[in-house]
Write a protein that holds these residues in place. Structure first.
Motif, short mmCIF file in Angstrom:
data_model
loop_
_atom_site.label_atom_id
_atom_site.label_comp_id
_atom_site.label_asym_id
_atom_site.label_seq_id
_atom_site.Cartn_x
_atom_site.Cartn_y
_atom_site.Cartn_z
N MET A 80 0.89 -1.18 -0.06
CA MET A 80 -0.02 0.15 0.01
C MET A 80 0.92 1.19 -0.26
SD MET A 80 -3.10 1.23 2.58
CE MET A 80 -3.90 -0.43 2.26
N TYR A 81 0.73 2.04 -1.00
CA TYR A 81 1.28 3.32 -1.01
C TYR A 81 0.81 4.26 -1.92
CZ TYR A 81 3.48 1.58 -5.79
OH TYR A 81 3.48 1.14 -6.96
N GLU A 82 0.83 5.47 -1.89
CA GLU A 82 0.32 6.36 -2.98
C GLU A 82 1.51 7.54 -3.76
OE1 GLU A 82 -2.17 9.74 -1.32
OE2 GLU A 82 -1.06 9.69 0.44
N LEU A 83 1.23 7.35 -4.88
CA LEU A 83 2.10 8.36 -5.48
C LEU A 83 1.56 9.87 -5.58
CD1 LEU A 83 3.48 6.17 -8.50
CD2 LEU A 83 4.62 6.83 -6.35
N LEU A 84 2.18 10.94 -5.12
CA LEU A 84 1.89 12.45 -5.20
C LEU A 84 2.62 13.12 -6.07
CD1 LEU A 84 1.04 12.48 -1.25
CD2 LEU A 84 -0.59 12.12 -3.13
N PHE A 85 2.16 13.54 -7.16
CA PHE A 85 3.22 14.02 -8.16
C PHE A 85 2.72 15.67 -7.90
CE2 PHE A 85 2.59 10.00 -10.15
CZ PHE A 85 3.92 9.67 -10.57
N CYS A 86 3.82 16.39 -7.93
CA CYS A 86 3.79 17.76 -7.63
C CYS A 86 4.23 18.51 -8.88
CB CYS A 86 4.40 18.24 -6.05
SG CYS A 86 3.40 17.16 -5.02
N ILE A 87 3.83 19.48 -9.31
CA ILE A 87 4.23 20.03 -10.53
C ILE A 87 3.96 21.72 -10.27
CG2 ILE A 87 4.24 20.47 -13.06
CD1 ILE A 87 3.64 17.61 -13.07
N GLU A 88 4.53 22.58 -10.46
CA GLU A 88 4.53 23.86 -10.10
C GLU A 88 3.77 24.53 -11.18
OE1 GLU A 88 4.85 27.41 -7.93
OE2 GLU A 88 5.71 25.66 -7.17
N GLY A 116 1.67 24.59 -6.43
CA GLY A 116 2.42 24.68 -5.09
C GLY A 116 1.83 25.73 -4.11
N SER A 117 2.44 26.05 -3.07
CA SER A 117 1.93 26.99 -2.09
C SER A 117 3.18 27.50 -1.48
CB SER A 117 1.34 25.98 -0.90
OG SER A 117 0.02 25.62 -1.35
N ASN A 122 12.43 28.01 -0.29
CA ASN A 122 12.86 26.81 -1.03
C ASN A 122 11.34 26.56 -2.06
OD1 ASN A 122 13.49 24.32 -2.22
ND2 ASN A 122 14.92 23.97 -0.37
N PRO A 123 12.01 26.66 -3.32
CA PRO A 123 10.96 26.39 -4.55
C PRO A 123 10.48 25.04 -4.42
CG PRO A 123 12.80 27.48 -5.27
CD PRO A 123 13.08 27.35 -3.98
N LYS A 124 11.44 24.00 -4.19
CA LYS A 124 10.98 22.98 -4.13
C LYS A 124 10.19 22.30 -3.08
CE LYS A 124 13.84 19.52 -5.54
NZ LYS A 124 14.87 18.53 -5.67
N ILE A 125 10.28 22.96 -2.06
CA ILE A 125 9.19 22.63 -0.67
C ILE A 125 8.06 23.24 -1.14
CG2 ILE A 125 8.96 23.10 1.63
CD1 ILE A 125 11.35 21.22 1.19
N ASN A 126 7.93 24.46 -1.49
CA ASN A 126 6.79 25.14 -2.04
C ASN A 126 5.94 24.45 -2.96
OD1 ASN A 126 7.55 27.40 -0.53
ND2 ASN A 126 8.17 28.62 -1.81
N ASN A 127 6.56 23.64 -3.95
CA ASN A 127 6.21 22.73 -5.06
C ASN A 127 5.28 21.48 -4.26
OD1 ASN A 127 5.41 21.85 -7.47
ND2 ASN A 127 7.69 21.01 -7.92
N MET A 128 5.93 20.97 -3.49
CA MET A 128 5.57 19.91 -2.97
C MET A 128 4.51 20.03 -1.69
SD MET A 128 8.84 17.33 -2.18
CE MET A 128 9.75 18.61 -1.14
#
Length: 192
Positions: A80-88, A116-117, A122-128
């Protein structure tokens, strides 16, 4: 008439000994990496259920291996896993690849988050952040787009997670190939 030794001979001999010693250390590291670091570190218990994992994948743009790397996450042997793709950016070309894989593997719990938020600098953290906020499970794995997973890697990582650890990190490995060059490349990644 006696010949005195040239001082450069001593320097050359020292340099040769140092060079040979360095190669010996490299060869030992390659042998150690091949026979010791290449093995799995734990046995997988069958009696306890494995915890579910949320996998955050921050993406931006594409590269020649992106689809192959992402597809390896859809093929993992884990219950059991989920994939969460985050794109800005909503016009990012990675969106098409993610949507294509989500269509190809409908049995995998995968979601796409765009925008993103702003939570920091950090832009990557904002994206995720949107994916992190939507994560269903307590265990969270963050994995960049350049990472390819073997089908048992997540199982290995979760089994190394115990009450004593709050974080499990795994060194990225190169693709399995035969021969000296492949072994050398794997050891080189471990040492870096």
């Amino acid at each position: 008439m006696s010949h005195l030794p040239n001082p450069l001979y001593g320097f050359a001999i020292c340099l040769l000994v140092f060079w040979c010693g360095t190669w010996c250390v490299h060869l030992l590291a390659i042998c150690y990496g091949k026979f010791k670091l290449h093995k799995k570190s734990c046995n997988y218990p069958n009696e306890t259920p494995l915890p579910a994992v949320s996998i955050l994948k921050p993406l931006m743009g594409t590269d020649p291996n992106l689809e192959h790397n992402l597809e390896s996450f859809f093929k993992m042997d884990y219950p059991m896993y989920e994939l969460l793709f985050c794109i800005e950016d909503s016009v990012d070309p990675a969106i098409n690849i993610v949507q294509s894989l989500m269509t190809k593997y409908p049995q995998v719990d995968a979601s796409l988050y765009m925008g993103g938020s702003k939570v920091g600098i950090n832009p990557k953290i904002n994206n995720m952040q949107p994916g992190y906020a939507a994560a269903k499970y307590e265990l969270i794995m963050i994995s960049d787009s350049g990472i390819k997973m073997k089908n048992d890697t997540l199982l290995d990582m979760v089994n190394n997670m115990t009450d004593k650890y709050a974080l499990v990190h795994q060194m990225p490995f190169t693709c399995d190939r035969e021969g000296f060059a492949a072994t050398f490349e794997k050891v080189n990644h471990i040492l870096i």
